[in-house]
Write an enzyme that holds these catalytic residues in place. Sequence first.
Site, PDB file in Angstrom:
ATOM      1  N   HIS A   1      -6.297   8.897   1.150  1.00 11.34           N
ATOM      2  CA  HIS A   1      -5.144   8.012   1.059  1.00 11.34           C
ATOM      3  C   HIS A   1      -4.947   7.262   2.371  1.00 11.34           C
ATOM      4  O   HIS A   1      -4.965   7.847   3.447  1.00 11.34           O
ATOM      5  CB  HIS A   1      -3.894   8.827   0.734  1.00 11.34           C
TER       6      HIS A   1
ATOM      7  N   GLU B   1       0.855  -1.193   0.000  1.00  7.66           N
ATOM      8  CA  GLU B   1       0.000   0.000   0.000  1.00  7.66           C
ATOM      9  C   GLU B   1       0.885   1.234   0.000  1.00  7.66           C
ATOM     10  O   GLU B   1       1.885   1.292   0.720  1.00  7.66           O
ATOM     11  CB  GLU B   1      -0.912  -0.015   1.229  1.00  7.66           C
ATOM     12  N   SER B   2       0.547   2.219  -0.839  1.00  3.41           N
ATOM     13  CA  SER B   2       1.278   3.483  -0.915  1.00  3.41           C
ATOM     14  C   SER B   2       2.733   3.226  -1.304  1.00  3.41           C
ATOM     15  O   SER B   2       2.990   2.665  -2.365  1.00  3.41           O
ATOM     16  CB  SER B   2       1.145   4.238   0.409  1.00  3.41           C
ATOM     17  N   ALA B   3       3.692   3.637  -0.464  1.00 11.14           N
ATOM     18  CA  ALA B   3       5.100   3.346  -0.776  1.00 11.14           C
ATOM     19  C   ALA B   3       5.316   1.847  -0.918  1.00 11.14           C
ATOM     20  O   ALA B   3       6.203   1.404  -1.658  1.00 11.14           O
ATOM     21  CB  ALA B   3       6.005   3.911   0.316  1.00 11.14           C
TER      22      ALA B   3
END
Length: 549
Positions: A464, A218-220
């Site tokens: 986010h 997730e994300s990075a």
Amino acid sequence: MYSALTPLKRATTTSVVIPQGTIIGSVSNGVENYGGIPFAQAPEGNLRLKPPQRLNTSLGTFDATGAGPSCPQMFFSTGGNDLLISVLGNLINTPLFQTVTDQREDCLTMRVQRPAGTKSDAKLPVLFWIFGGGFELGSPQMYDASSLISNGVDQGKPFIFVSVNYRTGGFGFLGGKEVLADGASNLGLLDQRMGLEWVQDNIAAFGGDPEKVTIWGESAGAISVFDQMALYGGDNTYNGKKLFRAAIMNSGSVVPANPVDGVQAQNIYNTVVQEAGCASAADTLACLRSADYDTFLHAANSVPGILSYTSVALSYLPRPDGKVLPDSPDVLARNGQYAAVPMIIGDQEDEGTLFSLFQSNLTNTDELVDYIWKVFFPAVDRDDVVGLVNSYDPSITAGSPFNTGILNNIYPEFKRLAAILGDMVFTLTRRIFLQTTLSANPNVPSWSYLASYDYGTPILGTFHASDILQVFYGILPNYASKAIQSYYISFVYTMDPNDGTSSDFPQWPQWKDNRDLMQFWNNKSNLLADNFRQTAEEYISAHADIFLI
């Protein structure tokens, strides 16, 4: 109970024997946990800012009943002009907070979770988690997969969950020409890769099948998933076998990036060197390695952080170095230089709101242009940024959080900035990425989604990282949580989210002919044409070679 499982015992501890020793785990609520298992030598002293070195010594009988340590974290910057953020950054760097969160350099560890009673010959599929946090923070401590594992058992699809600890911030993603010359770039990615290799060597002892690994982030962490696909130009093999067979990316794909010895990365390196008191050293990198822990931590965290005015203009991130990442990830995708595997990829509808809370001085279009130009893309002509901003409707009814009319515009340019940042880093970059991979490998399937299940949340919308609550933890047991977990668990088993999924949930079409997204709401889902904000998408795509972080 599923045939791969033995009857549950009431013991609070359990054990698994791997080549390096006996690993003692804990048992709670039908899930076994083995945390903090070392896979590499401690990256401290002369091994600080060096590629991970495989741990080949015996662990003996190893206590893995906890969640394991965290690598050094950058929650907030210790520098800059924002007094509150600086104070928070310095407070979090204190020994007390470091101890409470178990932060230490000796942190390259694995966490394995599995259904209680899993046999060593079960050959269950493996879900390999890469945490997010802007390449500045995060650890397996933060992600207990117990509810996800229990859901798999309830569906008759038990699996093994593995999470890898990797170095973040200045410990894992420091750039600069000195780092490049030393072969010490993209260390966090190398930590992740060694974690995947550990799975190949050891997961069978836990009842996992090393040939059925799905990587998920997730994300990075999602950005890292594609970086693992593109590492070494697409070589995802180890001892002649594939490290993974499928991929899931929540809120992240490619980040077009300048090289590790480029201006941005060099400026960060120079700042860290200065703050560590190493500017006059003949060998500044050796000086950073020899600095005491607190000195280096403070120096590494003195640069701008993600929760600040500079937002997602990240100080630390994977950058092309000619070897580990041979080129910018978007270029590698375009050239087909990545391990093409079936994948699920998607976004939260309002990815940019969280990163647009700190720029309340932006009151008009010119100020918005100057902010994006100076903070994100100072090397391009200002007119190129003008074109980007002008590709977005200036009306507050058009911005993010989307579909909220005149509401939620907490400062004059908030909703437009949130739309731009969300699209450039996540949503429209995802679409461009999918177009690229479809062209490069048209026969490799992909599925894509847009999450709208938190619609109506004031200011943030479906923001986010809100999927951590809904998808990872399933804290709100609503339609979205049940549907997405069901699709994902089926995908882990069959590399197709529809295969074996309950008929309670609709068929999820591949992102191919019609290019439809599955849009998830809190009580339903529907197909959505992936063609919104097309003018902005075309502009971003046409300027991808210059809009580099």
